[in-house]
Write a protein that holds these residues in place. Structure first.
Motif, short mmCIF file in Angstrom:
data_model
loop_
_atom_site.label_atom_id
_atom_site.label_comp_id
_atom_site.label_asym_id
_atom_site.label_seq_id
_atom_site.Cartn_x
_atom_site.Cartn_y
_atom_site.Cartn_z
N GLU A 14 0.83 -1.21 0.00
CA GLU A 14 0.00 0.00 0.00
C GLU A 14 0.86 1.26 0.00
N GLU A 67 -6.78 -3.39 -8.26
CA GLU A 67 -7.86 -4.07 -7.54
C GLU A 67 -7.48 -4.35 -6.09
N LEU A 68 -6.25 -4.82 -5.88
CA LEU A 68 -5.80 -5.12 -4.51
C LEU A 68 -5.67 -3.85 -3.69
N GLU A 70 -7.35 -1.07 -3.82
CA GLU A 70 -8.65 -0.59 -3.36
C GLU A 70 -9.11 -1.36 -2.13
N CYS A 71 -8.93 -2.67 -2.16
CA CYS A 71 -9.35 -3.52 -1.04
C CYS A 71 -8.49 -3.27 0.20
N VAL A 72 -7.16 -3.25 -0.01
CA VAL A 72 -6.24 -3.08 1.12
C VAL A 72 -6.41 -1.72 1.77
N GLU A 74 -9.06 0.20 1.84
CA GLU A 74 -10.31 0.23 2.59
C GLU A 74 -10.18 -0.51 3.92
N ALA A 75 -9.50 -1.65 3.89
CA ALA A 75 -9.33 -2.44 5.12
C ALA A 75 -8.47 -1.69 6.14
#
Length: 293
Positions: A14, A67-68, A70-72, A74-75
């Motif tokens: 990130e 894609e990863l 965005e997920c990471v 947010e988490a």
């Protein structure tokens, strides 16, 4: 059991995606660029896909990397929000503890030990005051008897020794007293009986302290003694650092005790509070150590 890739690798990913530079992310993470590259490779190997395209111009995210990210992100944002909320809640639960103490005691005895206090009682917001205030929970007082209107206990009695600058070490005490002024400390506009008591204990005439200089605080007298202005009779509890580093030396083995000491006074209304009890327990322990030294 959750099957997740390395959280360290995800954090490095990130940060690298945020800066779009391994070098900049390494600086932000306080690691080497090589460490960042290794973590990214480990993550790519674990996922079985490329996350960054690399060329002579630098790095850029692949479609899978976008894609990863965005997920990471947010988490991590969710984790950060919750942990900040928990930290703020814990800070709001900290209890305020206001302590009043004489200036020299606060500076020379209490302040060097506050790290130990914060370790022993971590959930307090501490305020140390040297002025009298109605907001105080505990008062450390210089005196010779308990207060009847408070829960009052003796921490330790003063232990007076004759001290001077290092240049006077090894010289005869009688000769030093004959040519150097005695440094006196005032209390309620009168000289404390430090010198007469010590001279009595040393079987020396009280007239040895007639040639003197008066100070409003013990701290002033200590500084004057360090500067070789004269000799001082000082509570050794207040000069542990100076005796250790040699800026003051004890010129005689004679020691006189009291009659004054340091007392802990607590108003009855505050005596049962958890933070006051915790502070009292800690202070008793530190006072016992001072007696043993």
């Amino acid at each position: 059991m959750r099957r997740l890739p390395s959280l360290t690798a995800l954090r490095f990913f990130e940060e690298s995606a945020r800066h779009m530079s391994f070098n900049q992310s390494a600086a932000a993470l306080c690691v080497t660029p090589g460490a960042v590259s290794r973590q990214i490779r480990l993550l790519e190997d674990a996922l079985g896909t490329k996350l960054f395209d690399r060329d002579h111009k630098g790095i850029r995210l692949t479609a899978q990397g976008v894609e990863l990210l965005e997920c990471v992100s947010e988490a991590f944002d969710s984790i950060e929000r919750v942990t900040r909320a928990l930290s703020s809640a814990q800070r709001s639960e900290r209890k305020r503890l206001t302590i009043c103490a004489p200036p020299t005691f606060a500076t020379r005895w209490l302040s060097p030990r506050l790290g130990s206090l914060m370790d022993a009682v971590p959930n307090i917001e501490l305020s140390v005051r040297t002025d009298s205030t109605d907001e105080r929970h505990c008062c450390i007082r210089f005196g010779h008897e308990a207060r009847a209107d408070h829960r009052s206990e003796l921490l330790f009695i003063e232990r007076h020794v004759l001290v001077g600058a290092m240049k006077f070490a090894g010289q005869a005490v009688e000769a030093l007293l004959a040519r150097l002024p005695a440094l006196h400390v005032l209390h309620n506009d009168a000289r404390l009986t430090l010198w007469p008591n010590w001279l009595d204990a040393a079987s020396l005439p009280r007239s040895c302290a007639d040639n003197g200089i008066e100070f409003s605080t013990l701290d002033q007298a200590i500084h004057a003694a360090r500067a070789a202005t004269g000799l001082a009779v000082v509570d050794r509890n207040m000069i542990a650092d100076e005796l250790h580093d040699g800026s003051l030396v004890q010129l005689s083995a004679v020691e006189s005790n009291g009659p004054y000491g340091y007392w802990l006074d607590i108003a009855w209304a505050d005596a049962a509070s958890d933070e006051v009890q915790a502070f009292t327990d800690w202070l008793r322990g530190e006072g016992a150590k001072a007696v043993q030294q």
